[in-house]
Design a protein around this motif. Sequence first.
Motif, PDB file in Angstrom:
ATOM      1  N   GLU A  69       0.712  -1.315  -0.170  1.00 16.81           N
ATOM      2  CA  GLU A  69      -0.037  -0.261  -0.083  1.00 16.81           C
ATOM      3  C   GLU A  69       0.834   1.555  -0.057  1.00 16.81           C
ATOM      4  OE1 GLU A  69      -3.008  -0.434   3.220  1.00 16.81           O
ATOM      5  OE2 GLU A  69      -3.772  -2.222   2.341  1.00 16.81           O
ATOM      6  N   GLY A  70       1.799   1.311   0.201  1.00 15.15           N
ATOM      7  CA  GLY A  70       3.169   2.186   0.671  1.00 15.15           C
ATOM      8  C   GLY A  70       3.683   2.875  -0.770  1.00 15.15           C
ATOM      9  N   LYS A  71       4.268   1.258  -1.412  1.00  9.76           N
ATOM     10  CA  LYS A  71       4.799   0.922  -2.153  1.00  9.76           C
ATOM     11  C   LYS A  71       3.050   2.380  -3.403  1.00  9.76           C
ATOM     12  CE  LYS A  71       7.855   0.672  -5.288  1.00  9.76           C
ATOM     13  NZ  LYS A  71       9.481   1.686  -4.963  1.00  9.76           N
ATOM     14  N   LEU A  72       2.536   1.367  -3.247  1.00  9.68           N
ATOM     15  CA  LEU A  72       1.689   2.146  -4.316  1.00  9.68           C
ATOM     16  C   LEU A  72       0.711   3.696  -4.336  1.00  9.68           C
ATOM     17  CD1 LEU A  72      -1.237   1.622  -6.057  1.00  9.68           C
ATOM     18  CD2 LEU A  72      -2.461   1.264  -4.582  1.00  9.68           C
ATOM     19  N   GLY A  73       1.055   4.597  -2.678  1.00  6.80           N
ATOM     20  CA  GLY A  73       0.938   5.114  -2.754  1.00  6.80           C
ATOM     21  C   GLY A  73       1.841   6.548  -2.988  1.00  6.80           C
ATOM     22  N   SER A  74       3.136   5.818  -2.877  1.00  5.67           N
ATOM     23  CA  SER A  74       4.716   6.433  -4.043  1.00  5.67           C
ATOM     24  C   SER A  74       4.937   6.183  -5.524  1.00  5.67           C
ATOM     25  CB  SER A  74       5.888   5.717  -2.997  1.00  5.67           C
ATOM     26  OG  SER A  74       5.738   4.804  -3.612  1.00  5.67           O
ATOM     27  N   ILE A  75       4.180   5.442  -6.143  1.00  8.97           N
ATOM     28  CA  ILE A  75       4.072   5.557  -7.196  1.00  8.97           C
ATOM     29  C   ILE A  75       2.678   6.889  -7.527  1.00  8.97           C
ATOM     30  CG2 ILE A  75       3.757   4.225  -9.007  1.00  8.97           C
ATOM     31  CD1 ILE A  75       5.076   1.787  -7.399  1.00  8.97           C
ATOM     32  N   CYS A  76       2.004   6.542  -6.794  1.00  7.73           N
ATOM     33  CA  CYS A  76       1.253   7.330  -7.296  1.00  7.73           C
ATOM     34  C   CYS A  76       1.647   9.065  -6.931  1.00  7.73           C
ATOM     35  CB  CYS A  76      -0.736   7.619  -6.456  1.00  7.73           C
ATOM     36  SG  CYS A  76      -1.311   5.847  -6.804  1.00  7.73           S
ATOM     37  N   GLU A  77       2.114   8.875  -6.208  1.00 10.16           N
ATOM     38  CA  GLU A  77       2.436  10.267  -6.085  1.00 10.16           C
ATOM     39  C   GLU A  77       3.661  10.901  -6.920  1.00 10.16           C
ATOM     40  OE1 GLU A  77       3.892  11.317  -2.011  1.00 10.16           O
ATOM     41  OE2 GLU A  77       1.990  10.435  -0.750  1.00 10.16           O
TER      42      GLU A  77
END
Length: 180
Positions: A69-77
């Motif tokens: 979930e953290g990786k998804l958030g950073s990729i989205c940013e």
Amino acid sequence: MDYTHTSHLPSGLRQSNLKKSFKRGVRSLLTTCSKEEFCNMFSTFGSAEQEHLHRLFIQVITSLHENIEGKLGSICEETQVGTTLDTIEQLVEEHSLDILSAEKTNLGDVKEEVSEAKKDEIHYLTSMLEKVVEQNNLTRAHVESLKKRNQDFSPISDSVGKLRNWNVMYGQSSLQKKTP
């Protein structure tokens, strides 16, 4: 309220829905099994070892969830997914509000089609009018020829009439001579 299938979503809601959907997908893939199922998989180990392995398994699954979930958030940013989704939503809304959009209505095409239809209609009506005028001319010519023919027969009918009169007179005079 489910906004996943509506076209008018508030700003940022598409990104939120994307993250929620991703989390649901990851959770369904990384769901922990029941403690009983886990112990059955490690039945050769003692109960204390099984308990320790189960806690370790839960920690690993929880950590995986958080990391993914953290990786998804950073990729989205990094890729500015939120901004992109907002821009797409704005374009979709503008396009759906634009009643003169090229996909829905092209005024030039409509004008050309209407003009072409009117030209075709004028051509058709002109053709029909020409046919009616031609038919009228033929009818007039026929009527004139009949009148002429009737006039040509007029002297003959006068002669026939005179012959009848003479015949009637001759018949009467013959009768008078026979009767004393």
